[in-house]
Enzyme design. Sequence first.
Site, PDB file in Angstrom:
ATOM      1  N   CYS A 135       0.843  -1.198   0.000  1.00 42.86           N
ATOM      2  CA  CYS A 135       0.000   0.000   0.000  1.00 42.86           C
ATOM      3  C   CYS A 135       0.876   1.245   0.000  1.00 42.86           C
ATOM      4  O   CYS A 135       1.448   1.608   1.036  1.00 42.86           O
ATOM      5  CB  CYS A 135      -0.927  -0.008   1.214  1.00 42.86           C
ATOM      6  SG  CYS A 135      -1.930   1.493   1.361  1.00 42.86           S
ATOM      7  N   CYS A 138      -0.314   4.056   2.298  1.00 39.09           N
ATOM      8  CA  CYS A 138      -0.159   3.747   3.721  1.00 39.09           C
ATOM      9  C   CYS A 138       1.278   3.972   4.182  1.00 39.09           C
ATOM     10  O   CYS A 138       1.522   4.523   5.260  1.00 39.09           O
ATOM     11  CB  CYS A 138      -0.535   2.294   4.000  1.00 39.09           C
ATOM     12  SG  CYS A 138      -2.199   1.820   3.526  1.00 39.09           S
ATOM     13  N   ASP A 139       2.239   3.542   3.369  1.00 38.39           N
ATOM     14  CA  ASP A 139       3.631   3.502   3.809  1.00 38.39           C
ATOM     15  C   ASP A 139       4.583   4.382   3.012  1.00 38.39           C
ATOM     16  O   ASP A 139       5.772   4.435   3.313  1.00 38.39           O
ATOM     17  CB  ASP A 139       4.138   2.054   3.737  1.00 38.39           C
ATOM     18  CG  ASP A 139       3.294   1.114   4.584  1.00 38.39           C
ATOM     19  OD1 ASP A 139       2.833   1.551   5.651  1.00 38.39           O
ATOM     20  OD2 ASP A 139       3.101  -0.040   4.176  1.00 38.39           O
TER      21      ASP A 139
END
Length: 307
Positions: A135, A138-139
Site C-alpha cells: 500500500c 499507507c507507507d
Amino acid sequence: MYDVIIIGSGIAGMTAAIYAQRAGLEHLLIEKEAVPGGQIIKAYEIDNYPGLQKISGADLALSLQKQCKDLGVKTLRGEAERVEACKAESHAYNVILSDGSLYSTANVVLAVGAKPRLLGIEGEEKFAGRGISYCATCDGFFYKGKKTVVIGGGDTALKSALYLSNVASEVYLIHRRSEFRGSYSTLEKVKQCKNITLVTDSVPVSLVGEDSVEGIWIKKTDASQESSFIECEGIFAAIGNVPLTDKFSDIVDLDSQGYILAGEDCRTSAQGIFAVGDCRSGRLKQLITAASDGAVAVSQIKGRKNS
C-alpha cells in the site's frame, strides 16, 4: 429472522445495506473492520467515480458510512466465520460469527472483498514491514527522498507510482509485459513524471538486504532472461488481489482463482446467497461496479420476497 444479512462493509456491502434499508427489508450489515470501505480506503485519490472529482478513498468510505448511519442502516461489528444452511427452513441460512453468536436470515449478501496478492519471491517474507509494502498511500511517507520500486501493470500500480513520485526521489515501475493494463489517462500521467522510470518485460526475482531492503534483482521475460539489479529502499507490490472467500467455499461455488461464481444478477450457486464487489467473478472490478452489484443483489432479494 432477517430478510438479508450483508457480510462486509466495503463500497458494495454498504451500497447493498442502503438499498435494503430503503426497500424496507429487515437487514443487518456485519462490519469486520473499525473503519469501513475495504481496500478503497488506501486510495489517495479517486477520479473515475461519476460526480466525484479527486476524492480520497478514505473520504468516500467515511461519507458512505455516514449515509448508512443517517438512513438508519442496522450494523454489527464482528467477523463472520461461516454461513450454514438452516435445516429447519428451506433456503434460509445461519451466519455464525467468530464469537459464536448466530443470526438467521432468508438471504445473504457476500461482500467480503479481497486482499493484495503476494509476489512470491525470495526475501518477501524476510523483509515484511522492513522495506516491502502492499500500500503506497499507507507507507509511502517512510520513503521520502528515497529510491523506490513499484511492481505491477494495472491502475493500482500506476497510481502507486504517481503517489510515490511526489514523495520518493526515484520510482521504478516494473511490469512483466510491454503494455500496461491500467487506464490510458493514468498511464499518460505516469509517462510525464520525470522521476518515474518504466521497466517493462521484466519480473522480480529476489529482494536483497541485511536488516532492511537494499535492492531488488529482476530478470527479462524475453529469451535473453537477462538479470539486473535495482538499488532501492522500498518495494511496493501491486500485482492484483486474492478474494477472501475461503470461509464460504463450502456453500457457494468458486472459480479457479477463488472468486465466487455469480453472474451480473449476483446470484451464486446457492439460492438466496448473492456475491457482490471484488469477491465476485467477473472481469471489471471498479468502484462503480461494486456499488452496482450492491444495488442489483438487493433488487433480486426484494423480488424474491414479493414473489
